[in-house]
Design a protein around this motif. Sequence first.
Motif, PDB file in Angstrom:
ATOM      1  N   VAL A 199       0.841  -1.205   0.000  1.00 52.30           N
ATOM      2  CA  VAL A 199       0.000   0.000   0.000  1.00 52.30           C
ATOM      3  C   VAL A 199       0.874   1.253   0.000  1.00 52.30           C
ATOM      4  O   VAL A 199       0.630   2.205  -0.764  1.00 52.30           O
ATOM      5  N   TYR A 200       1.907   1.256   0.827  1.00 57.70           N
ATOM      6  CA  TYR A 200       2.820   2.404   0.912  1.00 57.70           C
ATOM      7  C   TYR A 200       3.511   2.674  -0.421  1.00 57.70           C
ATOM      8  O   TYR A 200       3.518   3.814  -0.910  1.00 57.70           O
ATOM      9  N   PHE A 201       4.067   1.633  -1.037  1.00 56.62           N
ATOM     10  CA  PHE A 201       4.816   1.830  -2.281  1.00 56.62           C
ATOM     11  C   PHE A 201       3.897   2.221  -3.435  1.00 56.62           C
ATOM     12  O   PHE A 201       4.297   2.990  -4.310  1.00 56.62           O
ATOM     13  N   VAL A 202       2.671   1.697  -3.439  1.00 57.87           N
ATOM     14  CA  VAL A 202       1.709   2.107  -4.468  1.00 57.87           C
ATOM     15  C   VAL A 202       1.373   3.584  -4.316  1.00 57.87           C
ATOM     16  O   VAL A 202       1.323   4.339  -5.307  1.00 57.87           O
ATOM     17  N   ALA A 203       1.162   4.036  -3.076  1.00 56.51           N
ATOM     18  CA  ALA A 203       0.849   5.449  -2.833  1.00 56.51           C
ATOM     19  C   ALA A 203       2.024   6.351  -3.191  1.00 56.51           C
ATOM     20  O   ALA A 203       1.834   7.449  -3.739  1.00 56.51           O
ATOM     21  N   ASN A 216       2.344   6.570  -7.004  1.00 56.69           N
ATOM     22  CA  ASN A 216       1.285   7.414  -7.573  1.00 56.69           C
ATOM     23  C   ASN A 216       1.384   8.867  -7.115  1.00 56.69           C
ATOM     24  O   ASN A 216       0.486   9.672  -7.401  1.00 56.69           O
ATOM     25  N   GLU A 217       2.446   9.168  -6.365  1.00 58.68           N
ATOM     26  CA  GLU A 217       2.729  10.533  -5.900  1.00 58.68           C
ATOM     27  C   GLU A 217       1.595  11.104  -5.055  1.00 58.68           C
ATOM     28  O   GLU A 217       1.196  12.257  -5.207  1.00 58.68           O
ATOM     29  N   LYS A 218       1.094  10.259  -4.148  1.00 56.74           N
ATOM     30  CA  LYS A 218       0.079  10.709  -3.192  1.00 56.74           C
ATOM     31  C   LYS A 218       0.706  11.083  -1.854  1.00 56.74           C
ATOM     32  O   LYS A 218       0.190  11.952  -1.148  1.00 56.74           O
ATOM     33  N   ILE A 219       1.796  10.407  -1.492  1.00 54.15           N
ATOM     34  CA  ILE A 219       2.480  10.670  -0.229  1.00 54.15           C
ATOM     35  C   ILE A 219       3.978  10.819  -0.485  1.00 54.15           C
ATOM     36  O   ILE A 219       4.495  10.365  -1.510  1.00 54.15           O
ATOM     37  N   ARG A 252       1.905  21.049   3.110  1.00 58.97           N
ATOM     38  CA  ARG A 252       1.090  20.780   1.944  1.00 58.97           C
ATOM     39  C   ARG A 252       1.534  21.650   0.792  1.00 58.97           C
ATOM     40  O   ARG A 252       1.413  22.870   0.812  1.00 58.97           O
ATOM     41  N   ASN A 253       2.068  21.002  -0.261  1.00 59.69           N
ATOM     42  CA  ASN A 253       2.515  21.759  -1.418  1.00 59.69           C
ATOM     43  C   ASN A 253       1.552  21.607  -2.585  1.00 59.69           C
ATOM     44  O   ASN A 253       1.896  21.889  -3.731  1.00 59.69           O
ATOM     45  N   GLY A 254       0.364  21.106  -2.284  1.00 61.51           N
ATOM     46  CA  GLY A 254      -0.639  20.981  -3.316  1.00 61.51           C
ATOM     47  C   GLY A 254      -0.810  19.577  -3.848  1.00 61.51           C
ATOM     48  O   GLY A 254      -1.783  19.297  -4.541  1.00 61.51           O
ATOM     49  N   SER A 255       0.129  18.668  -3.561  1.00 61.10           N
ATOM     50  CA  SER A 255       0.008  17.335  -4.134  1.00 61.10           C
ATOM     51  C   SER A 255       0.331  16.216  -3.153  1.00 61.10           C
ATOM     52  O   SER A 255      -0.391  15.236  -3.073  1.00 61.10           O
TER      53      SER A 255
END
Length: 248
Positions: A25-29, A32-35, A45-48
């Motif tokens: 789950v961590y590596f997928v996130a 996908n540049e979620k975390i 928070r830089n917007g992404s």
Amino acid sequence: MMTFSPWALLPPIYSAFTAVGLWVVYFVAVSNEKITPLNSQYRGRNGSLYPPYISIAGNFPPASCIFSEVMNLAAFMGFIISVLRYLQLRDTIDKRWLNISSLVLFSLGSFGLTLVGNFQLFNDEMIHNFGTLMTFGLGTLFCWVQSYITLKVNLKNEGRKVSIIRFLLSGSITVCMILYFSLMSQRLHMYATQSQWAVVMLFLIFISTFAVEFRHNRFDMMCTDNSGRPVSQSETVSEVSRYHANQL
């Protein structure tokens, strides 16, 4: 020939698969540049990107689908392990209320785990956080109770040695929990997330230590009729055959 009960494999397999699932789950996130990665510096928070809390990593699809599956399976199998542990201690512990309390604690913690997995943080924050408190709070208390039980019951004269490991793990989990909430309140998110991941991994290690006691026991399931008499396989087959004959 296997010299120990195969049930001893259940706790470490449970811990290993749950840990692998969470890291997927961590590596997928991250991919996908979620975390942000755990080893990077979070600058607000830089917007992404969000800090890599486990709940945030499992908040966005497709990671959220994996996260829900991992949490539900972990809750179910964890509950099974807690029931087996209860049965193992049922006839050997003097203070039975401790054994029952331990089972209740882990059962409620497992239910909290399903809330964490099925109610994503950004969709229903109140229920998600309630589930997180149940899982972390009751899970930590469960570790301390089991450490004490391990010391007092001393199964096969191994309890005192195993209890040292479990008390150390319980203390480490408690310290990481305190650090987690303290750092999060100070908005030191990267350090807080590292503490959170440490809590989860330490807890999984704690569960895996039940392999030490499980290797001495067999757990069998018995089916009985209404009179309490065990139903043999031959009786079951004959009754099924007779049922089909009547249907014809």
